[in-house]
Design an enzyme around this catalytic site. Structure first.
Site, PDB file in Angstrom:
ATOM      1  N   LYS A 193      19.869   8.342  21.921  1.00  8.39           N
ATOM      2  CA  LYS A 193      19.579   9.723  22.557  1.00  8.39           C
ATOM      3  C   LYS A 193      19.405  10.384  21.207  1.00  8.39           C
ATOM      4  CE  LYS A 193      20.169  11.010  26.299  1.00  8.39           C
ATOM      5  NZ  LYS A 193      18.987  10.980  27.244  1.00  8.39           N
ATOM      6  N   HIS A 194      18.820  11.459  20.960  1.00  5.43           N
ATOM      7  CA  HIS A 194      18.527  12.306  19.899  1.00  5.43           C
ATOM      8  C   HIS A 194      18.638  13.858  20.489  1.00  5.43           C
ATOM      9  CE1 HIS A 194      17.321   9.706  16.747  1.00  5.43           C
ATOM     10  NE2 HIS A 194      17.282   8.864  17.668  1.00  5.43           N
ATOM     11  N   LEU A 195      18.938  14.642  19.418  1.00  7.30           N
ATOM     12  CA  LEU A 195      18.956  16.052  19.745  1.00  7.30           C
ATOM     13  C   LEU A 195      17.669  16.588  20.366  1.00  7.30           C
ATOM     14  CD1 LEU A 195      21.368  17.366  16.947  1.00  7.30           C
ATOM     15  CD2 LEU A 195      21.851  17.456  19.559  1.00  7.30           C
ATOM     16  N   VAL A 199      14.917  16.455  15.175  1.00  5.34           N
ATOM     17  CA  VAL A 199      15.307  15.413  16.078  1.00  5.34           C
ATOM     18  C   VAL A 199      16.094  14.447  15.192  1.00  5.34           C
ATOM     19  CG1 VAL A 199      13.976  15.644  18.150  1.00  5.34           C
ATOM     20  CG2 VAL A 199      13.260  14.063  16.542  1.00  5.34           C
TER      21      VAL A 199
END
Length: 181
Positions: free
Chosen positions: A82-84, A90
């Site tokens: 998962k990424h920001l 990102v």
């Protein structure tokens, strides 16, 4: 009559592609219950290779219960994938440290928590389980399915994205089975 030994790594004599995982997997962030097995077409070592983006610094766990059956190609995507999404980029700048270590200060990387597979679950060929999904007891997961949501106990689920195909038993029978547990 003798109960099979849950510490046996290869429970089927002369078949080395099916292994009992409890004493095989070494990653401390992966917990496996007794008699859970993995059957791989190529090499049983693929089970740990198929736990994707499982970085120690995140701390999430893959917890698999007892008596589960995991087919070849099943993949678990963990929270490291998962990424920001609420930052300017990102790209995970901060994880590389040095001059970038504070690049995402006051930002929290998204996490869905631990991925949990309860007891007596059948995970079909090439299924993909996304981060934080919980699959309930005695569920059946169809081949090639992708799971982004939790699965209720005693449910047959499949598709991309996965949807309920049907309950294995009536609600009354499911309740009676849980009372036997």
């Amino acid at each position: 009559m003798k109960i099979p030994d849950s510490n046996t790594i290869f429970p089927l004599e002369n078949y080395k592609n099916l292994c009992s995982l409890k004493n095989y997997v070494k990653n401390p962030n992966i917990r496996i219950g007794e008699y859970t097995y993995y059957d791989d077409f190529e090499d049983e070592i693929n089970i740990e290779k198929n736990v994707k983006y499982h970085f120690d610094f995140i701390g999430d766990k893959l917890i698999i219960g007892k008596l589960c059956m995991i087919a070849s190609g099943v993949q678990f995507v963990m929270n490291g994938g998962k990424h920001l999404t609420e930052a300017i980029t990102v790209y995970p700048l901060a994880i590389f440290g040095d001059a970038w270590q504070d690049a995402m200060k006051n930002k929290k990387y998204p996490t869905e928590g631990n991925t949990i597979i309860d007891n007596d679950v059948w995970l079909g060929f090439d299924a993909t389980i996304m981060p934080g999904v919980k699959i309930g007891d005695v569920a059946i997961i169809a081949s090639k399915s992708v799971f982004t949501n939790n699965v209720e106990p005693y449910t047959i689920v499949g598709g991309k994205p996965a949807k309920i195909i049907r309950k294995r038993f009536s609600d009354e029978k499911i309740n009676a089975l849980f009372n036997l547990k």
